[in-house]
Every structure is written in structure tokens, then in C-alpha cells.
Design a protein around this motif. Structure first.
Motif, PDB file in Angstrom:
ATOM      1  N   TYR A 212      38.539  35.078  31.657  1.00  0.00           N
ATOM      2  CA  TYR A 212      39.822  35.682  30.842  1.00  0.00           C
ATOM      3  C   TYR A 212      41.005  34.528  31.243  1.00  0.00           C
ATOM      4  N   ILE A 213      41.241  34.095  32.450  1.00  0.00           N
ATOM      5  CA  ILE A 213      42.283  33.431  32.491  1.00  0.00           C
ATOM      6  C   ILE A 213      42.257  31.959  32.190  1.00  0.00           C
ATOM      7  N   LYS A 214      40.730  31.444  32.087  1.00  0.00           N
ATOM      8  CA  LYS A 214      40.617  30.036  31.587  1.00  0.00           C
ATOM      9  C   LYS A 214      40.454  30.159  30.110  1.00  0.00           C
ATOM     10  N   GLY A 215      40.378  31.409  29.397  1.00  0.00           N
ATOM     11  CA  GLY A 215      40.708  31.574  27.949  1.00  0.00           C
ATOM     12  C   GLY A 215      41.968  31.422  27.584  1.00  0.00           C
ATOM     13  N   LEU A 216      42.946  32.023  28.566  1.00  0.00           N
ATOM     14  CA  LEU A 216      44.192  31.841  28.304  1.00  0.00           C
ATOM     15  C   LEU A 216      45.025  30.377  28.449  1.00  0.00           C
ATOM     16  N   ARG A 217      44.518  30.096  29.661  1.00  0.00           N
ATOM     17  CA  ARG A 217      45.415  28.659  30.009  1.00  0.00           C
ATOM     18  C   ARG A 217      44.584  27.379  29.858  1.00  0.00           C
ATOM     19  N   GLY A 218      43.318  27.506  29.540  1.00  0.00           N
ATOM     20  CA  GLY A 218      42.654  26.424  29.382  1.00  0.00           C
ATOM     21  C   GLY A 218      41.690  26.014  30.465  1.00  0.00           C
ATOM     22  N   GLU A 219      40.740  24.930  30.138  1.00  0.00           N
ATOM     23  CA  GLU A 219      39.708  24.842  30.956  1.00  0.00           C
ATOM     24  C   GLU A 219      40.353  23.957  32.283  1.00  0.00           C
ATOM     25  N   GLU A 220      41.452  23.344  32.093  1.00  0.00           N
ATOM     26  CA  GLU A 220      42.027  22.434  33.146  1.00  0.00           C
ATOM     27  C   GLU A 220      42.577  23.450  34.478  1.00  0.00           C
ATOM     28  N   THR A 221      42.735  24.655  33.940  1.00  0.00           N
ATOM     29  CA  THR A 221      43.285  25.599  35.069  1.00  0.00           C
ATOM     30  C   THR A 221      42.453  25.701  36.277  1.00  0.00           C
ATOM     31  N   LYS A 222      43.185  25.351  37.515  1.00  0.00           N
ATOM     32  CA  LYS A 222      42.649  25.282  38.776  1.00  0.00           C
ATOM     33  C   LYS A 222      42.443  26.901  39.312  1.00  0.00           C
ATOM     34  N   ILE A 223      41.250  27.440  39.587  1.00  0.00           N
ATOM     35  CA  ILE A 223      41.228  28.490  40.064  1.00  0.00           C
ATOM     36  C   ILE A 223      40.438  28.666  41.326  1.00  0.00           C
ATOM     37  N   TRP A 224      41.329  29.204  42.455  1.00  0.00           N
ATOM     38  CA  TRP A 224      40.470  29.388  43.939  1.00  0.00           C
ATOM     39  C   TRP A 224      39.983  30.775  43.928  1.00  0.00           C
ATOM     40  N   LEU A 225      38.994  30.924  44.743  1.00  0.00           N
ATOM     41  CA  LEU A 225      38.254  32.356  44.780  1.00  0.00           C
ATOM     42  C   LEU A 225      38.253  32.492  46.459  1.00  0.00           C
ATOM     43  N   PHE A 226      39.060  33.420  46.841  1.00  0.00           N
ATOM     44  CA  PHE A 226      38.813  33.827  48.186  1.00  0.00           C
ATOM     45  C   PHE A 226      38.097  35.242  48.411  1.00  0.00           C
ATOM     46  N   VAL A 227      36.903  35.144  49.065  1.00  0.00           N
ATOM     47  CA  VAL A 227      36.127  36.149  49.386  1.00  0.00           C
ATOM     48  C   VAL A 227      35.981  36.637  50.626  1.00  0.00           C
ATOM     49  N   VAL A 228      36.058  37.974  50.788  1.00  0.00           N
ATOM     50  CA  VAL A 228      35.601  38.491  52.212  1.00  0.00           C
ATOM     51  C   VAL A 228      34.322  39.176  52.052  1.00  0.00           C
ATOM     52  N   LEU A 229      33.410  38.931  52.917  1.00  0.00           N
ATOM     53  CA  LEU A 229      32.009  39.276  52.847  1.00  0.00           C
ATOM     54  C   LEU A 229      31.899  40.662  53.739  1.00  0.00           C
ATOM     55  N   PRO A 230      31.264  41.638  53.276  1.00  0.00           N
ATOM     56  CA  PRO A 230      31.146  42.677  54.249  1.00  0.00           C
ATOM     57  C   PRO A 230      30.594  42.486  55.681  1.00  0.00           C
ATOM     58  N   ALA A 231      30.975  43.134  56.543  1.00  0.00           N
ATOM     59  CA  ALA A 231      30.603  43.054  57.919  1.00  0.00           C
ATOM     60  C   ALA A 231      28.889  43.683  57.899  1.00  0.00           C
ATOM     61  N   VAL A 232      28.270  43.003  59.036  1.00  0.00           N
ATOM     62  CA  VAL A 232      26.724  43.707  59.265  1.00  0.00           C
ATOM     63  C   VAL A 232      26.704  45.055  59.437  1.00  0.00           C
ATOM     64  N   GLY A 233      27.712  45.692  60.002  1.00  0.00           N
ATOM     65  CA  GLY A 233      27.654  47.103  60.205  1.00  0.00           C
ATOM     66  C   GLY A 233      28.216  47.972  59.102  1.00  0.00           C
ATOM     67  N   GLU A 234      28.285  47.386  57.848  1.00  0.00           N
ATOM     68  CA  GLU A 234      28.836  48.194  56.609  1.00  0.00           C
ATOM     69  C   GLU A 234      27.329  48.766  56.055  1.00  0.00           C
ATOM     70  N   GLY A 235      27.656  49.679  54.923  1.00  0.00           N
ATOM     71  CA  GLY A 235      26.540  50.303  54.399  1.00  0.00           C
ATOM     72  C   GLY A 235      25.625  49.275  53.308  1.00  0.00           C
ATOM     73  N   GLU A 236      24.569  50.102  53.217  1.00  0.00           N
ATOM     74  CA  GLU A 236      23.630  49.094  51.999  1.00  0.00           C
ATOM     75  C   GLU A 236      24.361  48.640  50.739  1.00  0.00           C
ATOM     76  N   LYS A 237      25.288  49.797  50.169  1.00  0.00           N
ATOM     77  CA  LYS A 237      25.877  49.476  48.874  1.00  0.00           C
ATOM     78  C   LYS A 237      26.787  48.309  48.963  1.00  0.00           C
ATOM     79  N   GLU A 238      27.501  48.185  50.184  1.00  0.00           N
ATOM     80  CA  GLU A 238      28.511  47.072  50.296  1.00  0.00           C
ATOM     81  C   GLU A 238      27.473  45.844  50.269  1.00  0.00           C
ATOM     82  N   GLN A 239      26.451  45.726  51.237  1.00  0.00           N
ATOM     83  CA  GLN A 239      25.852  44.582  51.367  1.00  0.00           C
ATOM     84  C   GLN A 239      24.953  44.022  49.948  1.00  0.00           C
TER      85      GLN A 239
END
Length: 870
Positions: A212-239
Motif C-alpha cells: 500500500y505504501i509503495k503504491g502511494l509513494r512509489g517504488e523508490e520508497t525505502k521500507i525497513w521491516l523490524f520483526v520480533v520472533l516469538p520465543a520458544v516458550g510461546e504457544g503453537e499458534k504464535e510459532q
């Protein structure tokens, strides 16, 4: 290597314009800490700077808290602007409750024909070809979703409850119908999207948001993705959510759809997080460290240090980031290395001593086999006791503690790696644990395989042991295992000695528990006296074995009686199974009715909604009933009534009343739009009559709900619902009563306790008569076994047999020897670290300060370990 600018200490350069988008609970928590840093806010309040922070969520329970946080941050920005001069930048935080933007109160708000047409008719990116919430032409129906997930109708208290598809649907409805209220992400600087992949809100929409953002601002837009992975102690749905989301990201790479310029992954596992552990110190420190992770990552593309600039290779899909700083405690590791080398030397000394004991015993036995043939039993008469097995297992486990010790692996000794790898790759999983080896032959097989592998050189010919201590460890372990194999074989010969006292003494010598020399003469002199003692022991063994046979007969008799009584229940259980099968059929018919009932409700509401968008058709009563498919509903009710024998006339009345209720509502809507011309042309509808009919149908429906309150309910504003299993629920109760009747007869026959009833009920969890009877037999046998203790009595008798084999006469005989051990005695390895736990600390720094943590021993980290002597 740094360039001149870096040598002069140039600070990290943040972009002049930055947009941060936090999606879901995890994203909000991390991004919230950005605003806690005044220097960060002040940086973007300087001339020419701009910062926008957007937080988005679906959790209505956190809505007020999120609004308060937004107001707090914006108030803080205003206070800084008032207190300082020359501030020309712009900082603003916005919170968006996505169900409001999408005009969604429940999941069912996403399933109408109107929503389907609007979403699929969007011309801007991202496009929707199939509406997965309810697109019958494409094979997706909301009714099917409800069968898969019966709780899908929940509201948004707690968010989307890990359902990624619902989050994605809310996003598309929001950008379709949200108008100007959905962010337009104006600007030219980089955008940082922050999500947790375990939940449903962020993991469900982050890819579509990037499109959606690329469609608004153009392909030259730089997008960073910061992801937190679930811990091994969390549930099956999270994994599962995280695994699927990462798979989708890799699919983007394969398609070469570069939505994200950089993907930064970070895991909660080092913090020890489990579900509900948001407040533990380590998790709070992780959250507080996020601003530094974000700023340092944004620096990567412009960094002057080649090692940082090369952090993301062409072939890598993401960068992994951690907020911990780990120290490598070299001095402590060197100390542990020295102590472990002492253990290796002691192991070598132990092998030297054991070699002497084994040689002396072999020499004696070789002579005895030719001189005292009558004192030796045949091969088939040997009795190997648990003690004989456990002695070898204890020795083997001591050696295992040496080769599997973490210090050996931490020092990169190839010996440990080779042995562990060989065991894992050449032994079945249930054969790798020494404690589970329960026979002498399996124990010998385990040791023999290791000896053959190590004496054959292992992998050392292709991967030389470069470290001298590693070579010594390999040599001494090979010798120790070979001698242990020899002891296992030697014990078989020793156990052939008939005289018990002599046999035990020789075993002690072979095992290194006493010296051989002082007892040699007394062994020879006592051989003639041992026969009488053996005869007495044999008589005791005979009586105990007869007692053991009697115990076995008692057990067999109990099992035969259980079998007879359970088989006698064939007819009542056959009746029970037939009834259970009927319930399964009735449940299917119930589902068919409920689906058809929901379908007419949905269709009636859909027709009612059309009165607001176009000129509707005026249907006659029968025409309306036929169009709604009331006859199909009535057929389902009739089939259910025939199969169950229940009077379901109220359901026919309810179904027709509901359809006619919407019919009169439909006509009233049309009547409200008719004007003077319609009256002149005679097309006017009698509103009073229609309203009276509508009220009558509503009263009838409510009376049915009152009379059948356990099966039918009406929720204001007038939502009619029929309970699941409205017929089969009562039949279930009758079925359970049959179960209890069958069980009661068995309990009375065997005089069982009431507490045993619940275990016997579990026998009815299967579907056929034969399996139920087998289950009852198993449960009854187990209950009676526990009550009467058949196995315990047999075990006690077996223990008494073992005790006779290890008769107290042996200790008396051995005492008479008055042995005084001579040098060399058995060597027991003792080191300064053999009985203590050694923990290697590592320092971990985060935004909140310094703490001790554990990590694997790799360059830049160290693992806590325990050291044991061989």
C-alpha cells in the motif's frame, strides 16, 4: 577499517525524515520507547527534520491506553516546543484503531456482498482478486469459516486472537472504506514497520501495508521491516504465525518483489519470555533497547566500516539483530581447560590400573577352567542380576560424563564431537540413553560399537586431532571403553563360578574394588566347602520360584475373569454403540439445519439491505418464502425429527416466522419510500397492517425463545440464534447414562470403589464395540492390579530371588578372608571441579544497564557448564 570521518568520531547519522509504523501489541510496545528518549524527539524538532509515528491495533481492550499514550507523547512534544526556541522540525504520533477505520464491529461485518464488491473493485495497489472472507463464486463462504473456527464471530476484545486472515481483511476494508482517516504516509524519507510475528494483527497485514505504501509513494520508497520472533516458550499458534509470515517473506524474495530494503529480525528467546511474561526484567530491558537497535540498523546503508556495510549480502533475506553485548571470559575458560586436562590424566591412570586387574583375573580364570571344572556352571546356567548390569552402566555413565562434558565441546575438542555425532547417527533414539538399557546384551552391544568405531580411527584420519589434550582424551576414552567391554565379557565367565563367596570376590577384583594377591590362597582352600552352601541356596531359589509361579497363576485367573465379565456386556454395548452412531447422524442433520437457517438469515438481511441502494422489487408472501428457500429448511427439520423422534414443530414455526419478519421489514422499508404518486397509482402499501404483522412475528419469535430458552435465543437488536447441538445434547446425556449403567454392573461384580469410575468411562472414547470391550478389559485389569497388587507381589518375590543369589552368606564368607588390599588400589578420579557446578558469567548490556546472562560458546559468547569427573 574506518575512514577519516569515522576516525574523527562522526556520530551515527539518522535520516532527516523518518516514518515509524507499529502494528499490533508487540510493535506498539517497542515503538513506544522511542518517545521516551528526549534527545531523539529533540533531534526531529530541529529545522528541516520530520518524524511521524503511527500505531495501529485491533485490540479494543487496549484502546483507551493507546489513546492516552498518543496524547502523552504529543503533549511532551508540545512542552518541548514551548520551552525551546529555534525548533523548526515536526514530530507527531497518531493512533489508529483499525476496526473503527474499517467500520467493523464483528468479523461478520466483513462478509457482506457490499464489502465483497467494494474491496474487489479497488483499482489501486494492493489489489484483491478473491475475498477470502465470503466470496462464493471463488469457493470461499463465511459459513465454511465458522465450521472451521466456531469462535470466529467474536468481537475485537483482545484483538483478532492470532487470526492473520482477519487482520488482513480489516486492513483491506479500512483502506477501501476508511477514506481520509487511514494514513496516507506522505513524505519522502524511509519508513520503518515494526511488528511481532507471533500475533495476528501485525503478521497478517505487514506485507499488504508495505504494498500500500509503495503504491502511494512509489517504488523508490525505502521500507525497513523490524520483526520480533516469538520465543520458544510461546504457544503453537504464535510459532505457526511466525513460520508462515517468514515463508511469505522468502516467497517475495523468490518472486523478486523487493517490498523491504532491509529486514531486521530479533528474537525474544534470550529473555526467557513465555506467554504472559511481559513484565519480567529481561523482557522490559529488551523493549527499552529497541530504539538503539532501530537507529543502529538505519545507519547500516551509510556506514563507513566495511564490516557493517557488508552485513547484508546479496543472497541474504534478512539481518538478525540482538540487543545483548556478550563478553568472552578467556581467563576463566583457560582455568577450566587446565582442570579438564587433569581429568584426562586421571582417566589415563585409571586405565593403567584396570588393565592390571583384568590381566590378573583372566590368568586365574584360565587356570581355574582346567583345574576346577566341577566348580564352574554351564553357559546356560548363568544368572545375570540387575546389580551386574548396573555396575557396568555406572562405569559407562562416568565415561559418558567425560565425552559429553560441555567444557570438552566448548574447547572444540573433536573427540567429544565425534563420539556424540556417532551415537546420534548410529543408535536409535531409545538406545542413546544409557539409563534405558535394560539387558546385558544391549549394554555389551552399545560398548562394542563405540570401541570398534574409536579403534578404527573414527573420523580422525580425515580430521586430525590437532590439540595434544584432545589426542589424549581420544586415546584414554578408547582404552577405557575397550577395558569396559573386556570386563563385560569377563563377568560372564566369573558368573559361572558356583561358590558364591568366591564369585563375588573375583567380581570385586575384576571391577577394581579389591586387590587380587591376598585372596588367592584362600580362594583355593575354600572351593571344596562351597558345594553345600550352593545346595542350600538352590533349595531357597526353588521355593521362591514356585511362589512366583503361584503369583502368576493368580494374575492369569484375574485376567480371565475380567475377560469373561467384559465379554458378557456385548449386547448392552452394541446398543450403546448404535445409539452413539445415531447421535453422529443427528449431529450432521443439526449442522445442515443450522447452516440452512443461517443462510436464510443472511439472505433475508442482504435483501433488506438492497432497499437502500436501488429500487427494490415488491415480492408476494409465497414468492418471498420460496426465494428464501424455506422449504429446504423445513425438509432439514423434518429429517431431523424423523431420525431423533423429537417434536420439532417449534423450529418450523420459528424458521417461517423469522423469514416473514424480514419480509414485513422489507415491505415497510419500501413503503417508507413511497410518495403521493404511488398512492394515486394504487401502489401504496398499508403500513399499519405491515407493522402489525411485523410485531406479531417478532412476538411469536420471542415466545418461542422463552418456551425453548435452552435452544433458541434472541439478542437485541433482534438477532435470532439456535443453539448448537439443540437435539443431540440431550441424547448425549442419555448416552452417558448408559455408560454409567454398564460401568456400575462391572463395579458391583468386582466390588470396586467409586473413584475408579472415571477411569472406566475413558474406555468409551472409541467408536466400535470391540474396542470398547478391549478398553474395559485393560482398565479393569489395571484397576484390579493396583488394588490387589499382583505385579507388586511378583516383583517382591523376584527381589527375594535376587537377594538369595546375592546371599548374605557371601558377605560372611568375604569377612572371613580378612583381606588387606595391596597397592595399587582402585583409583578414583578426583579433581577440584569434580563435585561443584562451574558457571561462567557473561555480561549483557542493554538500555537499562548491565546484567549476567548465559550464551553458547561461539566467538563472542560463553555457555554456563557443569564439570563431572569420569
Amino acid at each position: 577499517m574506518a575512514n577519516e570521518a569515522m576516525d574523527r568520531g562522526r556520530a551515527f547519522q539518522m535520516p532527516d525524515e523518518l516514518t515509524v509504523v507499529a502494528i499490533g501489541g508487540a510493535g506498539k510496545k517497542l515503538v513506544s520507547h522511542l518517545a521516551d528518549h528526549d534527545w531523539f524527539i529533540r533531534h526531529y524538532l530541529r529545522e528541516g527534520k520530520r518524524l511521524r509515528i503511527y500505531t495501529m491495533d485491533t485490540d479494543s481492550n487496549q484502546r483507551q491506553e493507546d489513546i492516552a499514550r498518543m496524547q502523552e507523547v504529543n503533549g511532551k512534544v508540545s512542552a518541548i516546543l514551548k520551552s525551546a526556541e529555534g525548533m523548526g522540525g515536526s514530530v507527531r504520533m497518531q493512533y489508529h484503531f483499525l476496526p473503527d477505520l474499517a467500520n467493523v464491529e464483528r468479523v461478520s461485518s466483513l462478509t457482506s456482498r457490499q464489502v465483497l464488491e467494494q474491496v474487489k473493485s479497488r483499482k489501486a495497489e494492493p489489489l484483491v482478486n478473491v475475498w477470502w472472507m465470503n466470496d462464493p463464486e471463488a469457493g470461499f463462504e463465511y459459513a465454511d469459516l465458522k465450521k472451521i473456527d466456531r469462535n470466529i464471530t467474536d468481537d475485537f476484545g483482545g484483538g483478532v486472537h492470532r487470526r492473520r486472515a482477519i487482520s488482513k481483511a480489516i486492513f483491506y476494508k479500512a483502506i477501501t472504506q476508511g477514506g481520509d482517516t487511514f494514513p496516507s504516509f506522505q513524505g519522502h524519507g524511509p519508513i520503518a514497520i515494526v511488528v511481532g510475528l507471533g500475533g495476528g494483527t501485525g503478521s497478517g497485514m505487514f506485507i499488504d501495508l508495505a504494498r500500500y505504501i509503495k503504491g502511494l509513494r512509489g517504488e523508490e520508497t525505502k521500507i525497513w521491516l523490524f520483526v520480533v520472533l516469538p520465543a520458544v516458550g510461546e504457544g503453537e499458534k504464535e510459532q505457526l504465525n511466525a513460520a508462515i509470515a517468514l515463508t511469505e517473506m522468502e516467497y517475495l524474495n523468490l518472486k523478486e518483489e523487493k517490498l523491504f530494503n532491509y529486514v531486521i529480525l530479533s528474537s525474544l528467546s534470550p529473555t526467557g519470555y513465555v506467554d504472559g511474561g511481559d513484565r519480567i526484567k529481561e523482557v522490559r530491558e529488551f523493549d527499552e533497547a529497541f530504539p538503539y537497535m532501530l537507529i543502529n540498523s538505519l545507519y547500516l546503508p551509510t556506514a563507513d566500516i566495511s564490516a557493517i556495510a557488508d552485513a547484508k549480502k546479496e543472497y541474504s533475506g534478512f539481518i538478525f539483530s540482538d540487543s545483548h553485548i556478550i563478553e568472552y571470559p578467556v581467563e576463566e575458560l583457560i582455568g577450566l581447560k587446565t582442570e579438564f586436562e587433569n581429568v584426562i590424566r586421571e582417566l589415563g591412570n585409571l586405565c593403567t590400573d584396570r588393565r592390571k586387574y583384568l590381566d590378573e583375573v583372566k590368568e586365574f580364570l584360565d587356570a581355574a577352567q582346567s583345574t576346577y571344572v566341577s566348580q564352574l556352571s554351564g553357559e546356560g546356567e548363568i544368572e545375570i542380576t540387575r546389580d551386574d548390569i548396573n555396575v557396568i552402566k555406572r562405569e559407562l555413565k562416568r565415561l559418558e560424563k567425560t565425552w559429553s562434558n560441555e567444557i570438552a565441546r566448548d574447547l572444540n575438542y573433536n573427540t567429544s564431537e565425534e563420539i556424540i555425532s556417532y551415537i546420534n547417527n548410529n543408535f536409535l533414539e531409545d538406545q542413546r540413553n544409557i539409563d534405558t538399557i535394560d539387558t546385558y546384551d544391549r549394554l555389551l552391544d552399545y560398548i562394542s560399537k563405540l570401541v570398534k568405531y574409536l579403534q578404527g580411527g573414527g573420523k580422525s584420519e580425515s580430521k586430525k586431532l590437532e590439540n595434544e589434550s584432545d589426542k589424549n582424551l581420544y586415546t584414554h576414552l578408547t582404552s577405557a571403553l575397550a577395558e569396559l567391554e573386556e570386563l563385560v565379557l569377563l563377568q560372564r565367565t566369573i558368573l559361572r563360578v558356583k561358590e558364591q563367596a568366591a564369585r563375588l570376590v573375583i567380581l570385586k577384583i575384576a571391577r577394581g574394588e579389591t586387590d587380587f594377591g591376598p585372596v588367592m590362597g584362600e580362594l583355593t582352600s575354600r572351593l571344596s566347602a562351597l558345594n553345600n552352601e550352593m545346595l542350600e541356596s538352590e533349595q531357597k531359589l526353588k521355593r521362591k520360584r514356585e511362589e512366583l509361579a503361584d503369583r502368576k497363576k493368580e494374575l492369569d485367573a484375574m485376567q480371565a475373569r475380567v475377560k469373561t465379565e467384559c465379554n458378557s456386556l456385548l449386547d448392552p454395548i452394541n446398543t450403546y454403540v448404535a445409539k452413539k452412531t445415531d447421535i453422529t447422524t443427528i449431529e450432521s442433520l443439526e449442522r445442515k439445519f443450522l447452516d440452512s437457517f443461517q443462510r436464510i438469515l443472511f439472505q433475508a438481511k442482504d435483501e433488506l439491505s438492497k432497499t437502500k441502494t436501488k429500487k427494490p422489487k415488491v415480492y408476494k408472501r409465497q414468492e418471498w418464502l420460496a426465494m428464501m428457500g424455506i422449504s429446504d429448511v423445513q425438509e432439514h427439520i423434518e429429517s431431523l425429527a424423523v431420525k431423533s423422534g423429537e417434536d420439532l414443530g417449534y423450529l418450523k414455526d420459528l424458521s417461517e416466522s423469522v423469514v416473514l419478519y424480514y419480509y414485513y421489514s422489507y415491505l415497510l422499508e419500501i413503503a417508507s419510500r413511497m410518495g403521493f404518486i404511488d398512492k394515486l397509482l394504487g401502489r401504496d402499501l398499508d403500513r399499519e397492517m405491515l407493522r402489525s404483522e411485523l410485531n406479531a412475528k417478532e412476538d411469536r419469535i420471542r415466545r418461542i425463545a422463552e418456551m425453548r430458552y435452552d435452544k433458541v435465543s434472541v439478542h437485541d437488536p433482534f438477532e435470532v440464534a439456535v443453539s448448537d447441538r439443540f437435539v443431540s445434547r440431550d441424547m448425549d446425556a442419555q448416552l452417558h447414562a448408559r455408560e454409567r449403567d454398564i460401568i456400575t454392573s462391572l463395579m458391583a461384580e468386582f466390588n470396586l470403589e467409586y473413584a475408579d469410575q472415571s477411569r472406566m468411562l475413558e474406555a468409551f472414547s472409541v467408536a466400535d464395540t470391540g474396542s470398547i470391550i478391549r478398553n474395559l478389559k485393560d482398565v479393569m485389569s489395571a484397576v484390579l492390579e493396583e488394588r490387589d497388587g499382583y505385579s507388586e507381589k511378583m516383583h517382591r518375590t523376584e527381589s527375594e530371588i535376587d537377594a538369595i543369589i546375592q546371599a548374605s552368606i557371601s558377605s560372611n564368607a568375604l569377612t572371613s578372608f580378612r583381606m588387606k588390599p595391596s597397592k595399587p588400589e582402585k583409583r578414583t578420579v578426583r579433581t577440584s571441579i569434580s563435585s561443584k557446578r562451574v558457571t561462567l558469567p557473561s555480561k549483557s548490556a542493554s538500555a537499562g544497564g548491565t546484567r549476567l546472562s548465559k550464551a553458547s560458546i561461539i566467538p563472542g559468547s560463553v555457555r554456563s557448564t557443569r564439570m563431572c569427573s569420569p
